[in-house]
Design an enzyme around this catalytic site. Structure first.
Site, PDB file in Angstrom:
ATOM      1  N   GLY A 129      -2.610 -19.182 -49.794  1.00 18.43           N
ATOM      2  CA  GLY A 129      -3.622 -19.272 -48.802  1.00 18.43           C
ATOM      3  C   GLY A 129      -2.781 -18.870 -47.593  1.00 18.43           C
ATOM      4  CB  SER A 132      -1.137 -10.365 -45.196  1.00 20.37           C
ATOM      5  OG  SER A 132      -0.952  -9.279 -45.937  1.00 20.37           O
ATOM      6  CB  ILE A 157       9.010 -18.239 -54.197  1.00 25.59           C
ATOM      7  CG1 ILE A 157       8.167 -18.752 -53.442  1.00 25.59           C
ATOM      8  CG2 ILE A 157      10.675 -18.080 -54.183  1.00 25.59           C
ATOM      9  CD1 ILE A 157       8.119 -18.293 -52.806  1.00 25.59           C
ATOM     10  N   GLY A 241      14.924  -6.631 -45.505  1.00 22.92           N
ATOM     11  CA  GLY A 241      14.636  -6.865 -46.357  1.00 22.92           C
ATOM     12  C   GLY A 241      13.610  -5.647 -47.522  1.00 22.92           C
ATOM     13  NE  ARG A 267       8.024  18.112 -75.464  1.00 21.09           N
ATOM     14  CZ  ARG A 267       7.376  17.675 -76.449  1.00 21.09           C
ATOM     15  NH1 ARG A 267       8.593  17.445 -77.504  1.00 21.09           N
ATOM     16  NH2 ARG A 267       6.350  18.108 -76.328  1.00 21.09           N
ATOM     17  CD  GLN A 336      -0.331  13.498 -65.831  1.00 20.45           C
ATOM     18  OE1 GLN A 336      -0.726  12.431 -65.824  1.00 20.45           O
ATOM     19  NE2 GLN A 336      -1.519  14.864 -65.766  1.00 20.45           N
ATOM     20  CD  GLU A 363      11.364  -8.562 -49.212  1.00 22.89           C
ATOM     21  OE1 GLU A 363      10.879  -9.726 -48.771  1.00 22.89           O
ATOM     22  OE2 GLU A 363      11.979  -8.388 -49.118  1.00 22.89           O
ATOM     23  CD  GLU A 367      -2.761  -1.757 -47.569  1.00 27.36           C
ATOM     24  OE1 GLU A 367      -2.774  -1.101 -48.110  1.00 27.36           O
ATOM     25  OE2 GLU A 367      -1.665  -2.847 -47.555  1.00 27.36           O
TER      26      GLU A 367
END
Length: 381
Positions: A129, A132, A157, A241, A267, A336, A363, A367
């Site tokens: 819970g 962020s 974890i 981190g 290719r 792609q 980490e 946002e």
């Protein structure tokens, strides 16, 4: 990366790490992903090169490298396998936290085995819970005489169950960040258990589980730093981190770009190599340019963290946001460019796409990186 921008020591470091990644990670990465195998033996080989204590001071058994050195290490490792490089970044974050905030007895007790990777380490902040909003965590540590008793659940974890040591953030005081303290929990402590291994989109070469603390009794010498300083310890650990994960995104994307060059050279379509098609060459140019820009920002942030720049947290957030978004975008475009082959597991590009997707979440989500950057920009207004 451009070797002319590196010192002689850094170039040697990159070459040694690249040899390790090519010899011990890349040849096995697809099998580890498929089999969900955590190659602890390979991690210990990495420790033999000093990669178990990258930022730990030499007197504590570490390599004593800078953050600017470290991002080179993790980018190079991730070119072989982003999942294993990502776990090594987390292990090194925990080792740095113990070295930086622990006392002499704690460093002597834990760091030699962490640096050798005889013991693995995990970082326990997120809860079911409290993702962020990390300051809202509910795991509690109650003082009882000379002990602390920890109760709560940690979520997502990395390394859980395989790791021996867990740096756990728990609430010793009131609500908010000032009520949080940091503890070192051992896998063998009574009351510690783990949830089932999560089934994930990527990062399959390392376990991800809940860490369940059911009345885990710890002596007071397991407190890392001082009571009420845990949130600060956690956030300072995350600055480094975030750079590690940003660098891992660069390494994975670099590998995907390299695969695209090889594929397009091999290719043919409509009588000529795909690599000679201007539209595809422009795509490759954009991918390389964006990676170079992201790498420059990661290095800038690492250097700021090394010199203790007060803007370092914002720069680390910028670097993490930009490099992980860029890395994922480059890997997706590489898939792609491979056409249908990119969607096949044997070519390895789809694994990189899956592995790099989580870098935009862990980490601190991207946002939240924007929140940190915006706060730094607007706090004077």
């Amino acid at each position: 990366m451009t070797s002319t921008l590196l010192t002689e020591d850094q170039q040697a470091l990159v070459e040694t790490t690249l040899d390790f990644a090519q010899d011990h990670l890349a040849p096995h990465a697809l099998d580890w992903d498929r089999d969900k195998h955590f190659p602890v033996d390979v991690l210990r080989k990495a420790a033999g090169l000093g990669l178990g204590g990258v930022y730990v001071r030499e007197e504590s058994g570490g390599s004593g490298l800078t953050r600017a050195d470290g991002v080179l290490v993790f980018e190079t490792l991730a070119s072989g396998c982003p999942s294993i490089a990502g776990y090594l970044s987390i292990h090194n974050m925990v080792a740095w936290m113990i070295d930086h905030y622990g006392d002499d007895a704690q460093r002597d007790r834990w760091l030699p085995r962490l640096c050798a990777m005889d013991d693995l380490a995990s970082y326990c902040l997120t809860e079911p819970g409290a993702g962020s909003d990390a300051a809202a965590l509910r795991t509690r540590a109650v003082r009882e005489g000379d002990d602390y008793v920890l109760t709560g659940v940690k979520q997502f974890i990395s390394g859980a169950g395989a790791s021996q040591l867990y740096v756990v953030m728990a609430r010793t005081g009131g609500d908010g960040p000032d009520g949080v303290s940091a503890f070192v929990v051992d896998k063998d402590d009574p009351g510690l258990s783990f949830g089932p291994d999560e089934r994930k989109m990527g990062w399959n070469a390392q376990p991800t589980r809940q860490v369940v603390l059911d009345g885990v009794r710890l002596p007071a010498d397991r407190l890392l730093g001082r009571e009420g300083h845990g949130f600060r310890i956690a956030m300072n650990g995350l600055n480094g981190g975030r750079l590690g994960i940003a660098a891992c995104s660069l390494g994975g994307a670099r590998s995907a770009l390299s695969s695209s060059l090889t594929h397009l050279a091999d290719r043919e379509a409509f009588g000529r190599r795909l690599l000679d098609a201007q539209a595809l060459r422009f795509r490759l140019a954009d991918m390389a340019t964006e990676l170079a820009a992201a790498r420059a920002l990661v290095q800038q942030a690492a250097q700021a963290l090394d010199r203790g720049d007060p803007q370092a947290p914002q720069l680390c957030a910028m670097a993490k946001r930009f490099a992980t978004d860029t890395g994922y975008s480059v890997a997706d475009r590489a898939l792609q460019l491979h056409g249908g082959y990119g969607y096949l597991s044997d070519y390895g590009v789809e694994k990189i796409v899956r592995d790099l997707r989580v870098h935009q979440i862990l980490e601190g989500t991207n946002e939240i990186m924007r929140v940190i950057v915006a706060r730094g920009l607007t706090e004077a207004f």
